[in-house]
Design an enzyme around this catalytic site. Structure first.
Site, PDB file in Angstrom:
ATOM      1  N   LEU A 107       0.679  -1.180  -0.068  1.00 56.20           N
ATOM      2  CA  LEU A 107       0.076  -0.003   0.010  1.00 56.20           C
ATOM      3  C   LEU A 107       0.932   1.213  -0.080  1.00 56.20           C
ATOM      4  O   LEU A 107       1.940   1.207   0.850  1.00 56.20           O
ATOM      5  CB  LEU A 107      -0.749  -0.076   1.308  1.00 56.20           C
ATOM      6  CG  LEU A 107      -2.043  -0.597   1.330  1.00 56.20           C
ATOM      7  CD1 LEU A 107      -2.748  -0.373   2.379  1.00 56.20           C
ATOM      8  CD2 LEU A 107      -3.019  -0.080   0.164  1.00 56.20           C
ATOM      9  N   ASP A 108       0.899   2.236  -0.707  1.00 55.70           N
ATOM     10  CA  ASP A 108       1.498   3.505  -1.087  1.00 55.70           C
ATOM     11  C   ASP A 108       1.479   3.917   0.540  1.00 55.70           C
ATOM     12  O   ASP A 108       0.657   3.868   1.188  1.00 55.70           O
ATOM     13  CB  ASP A 108       0.940   4.469  -1.877  1.00 55.70           C
ATOM     14  CG  ASP A 108       0.811   3.735  -3.393  1.00 55.70           C
ATOM     15  OD1 ASP A 108       1.977   3.070  -3.546  1.00 55.70           O
ATOM     16  OD2 ASP A 108       0.123   4.210  -3.982  1.00 55.70           O
ATOM     17  N   ARG A 109       2.643   5.039   0.776  1.00 56.49           N
ATOM     18  CA  ARG A 109       2.754   5.587   1.946  1.00 56.49           C
ATOM     19  C   ARG A 109       1.356   6.377   2.130  1.00 56.49           C
ATOM     20  O   ARG A 109       1.020   6.433   3.373  1.00 56.49           O
ATOM     21  CB  ARG A 109       3.925   6.298   1.861  1.00 56.49           C
ATOM     22  CG  ARG A 109       4.289   7.047   3.051  1.00 56.49           C
ATOM     23  CD  ARG A 109       5.762   7.765   2.883  1.00 56.49           C
ATOM     24  NE  ARG A 109       5.988   8.594   3.933  1.00 56.49           N
ATOM     25  CZ  ARG A 109       6.674   9.947   4.057  1.00 56.49           C
ATOM     26  NH1 ARG A 109       7.289   9.976   2.865  1.00 56.49           N
ATOM     27  NH2 ARG A 109       6.869  10.292   4.874  1.00 56.49           N
ATOM     28  N   ARG A 123      -0.313   2.135  -7.858  1.00 60.83           N
ATOM     29  CA  ARG A 123      -1.059   3.122  -7.834  1.00 60.83           C
ATOM     30  C   ARG A 123      -2.425   3.029  -8.858  1.00 60.83           C
ATOM     31  O   ARG A 123      -2.881   4.389  -9.100  1.00 60.83           O
ATOM     32  CB  ARG A 123      -0.260   4.524  -8.101  1.00 60.83           C
ATOM     33  CG  ARG A 123       0.805   4.706  -7.106  1.00 60.83           C
ATOM     34  CD  ARG A 123       1.630   5.960  -7.167  1.00 60.83           C
ATOM     35  NE  ARG A 123       0.776   7.203  -6.694  1.00 60.83           N
ATOM     36  CZ  ARG A 123       0.659   7.597  -5.404  1.00 60.83           C
ATOM     37  NH1 ARG A 123       0.946   7.116  -4.480  1.00 60.83           N
ATOM     38  NH2 ARG A 123      -0.167   8.893  -5.254  1.00 60.83           N
TER      39      ARG A 123
END
Length: 181
Positions: A41-43, A142
């Site tokens: 999961l992206d930051r 993303r």
């Protein structure tokens, strides 16, 4: 024995256990040796992150060919209606890295179980926002953000709610739960 941990990853946390820049990582939340994230999961995304010590399970969750569905809740800028989401549903959306498979997209109310985000999402009084539930089978880099932007609705907040049959239900932000695989 396979271990499976469901973490509700807060905003701003890297989906890894170490970081040379000393940013906040999974190690700040989960102190269980020998487990690794199954996918990322992206930051700047929040929500369900599955961690496991089972390499085969990790592969099934993370690899696009396994087609394990994932559901995201996205707060988007603007006020889409159902027809605005048709471009996500029809399988004709093409991003720079290729075509997207058809997604299940629905408008939803703000989730009742939603926790406050720190820092809060920017609010503009003159621009409405709305929540969308999006279920995909791929999981490219993303991808959810890019898909929603491509149909005209940039993401303000992104929460992964479900991976396969596991959900965030009952797991507070920053907490985790061990489940059977």
């Amino acid at each position: 024995m396979a271990r499976v941990i469901l973490l509700n990853k807060p905003w701003g946390v890297l989906s890894q256990f170490t970081d040379a820049e000393h940013r906040v990582t999974l190690a700040d939340y989960v102190d269980v040796p020998g487990i690794y994230p199954a996918g990322r999961l992206d930051r700047d995304s929040e929500g369900l992150l599955v961690l496991t010590n089972d390499g085969a399970l990790q592969h099934r969750i993370a690899h696009p060919r396994a087609k394990m569905s994932k559901t995201y809740w996205a707060q988007v800028e603007g006020d889409p209606d159902e027809s605005d989401l048709d471009g996500l549903r029809d399988g004709k959306l093409v991003l720079k890295d290729g075509p997207c498979q058809a997604a299940k997209a629905t408008l939803i109310e703000a989730p009742a179980s939603l926790w406050p985000r720190n820092p809060p999402v920017r609010v503009r009084k003159t621009v409405p926002d709305r929540w969308v539930s999006l279920t995909i089978l791929e999981g490219r880099n993303r991808q959810v953000r890019r898909m929603l932007a491509a149909v005209g609705f940039p993401v303000l907040r992104l929460i992964r709610y479900r991976v396969g049959s596991w959900t965030l239900d009952g797991i507070a932000s920053g907490h985790w739960l061990e489940v059977s695989s």
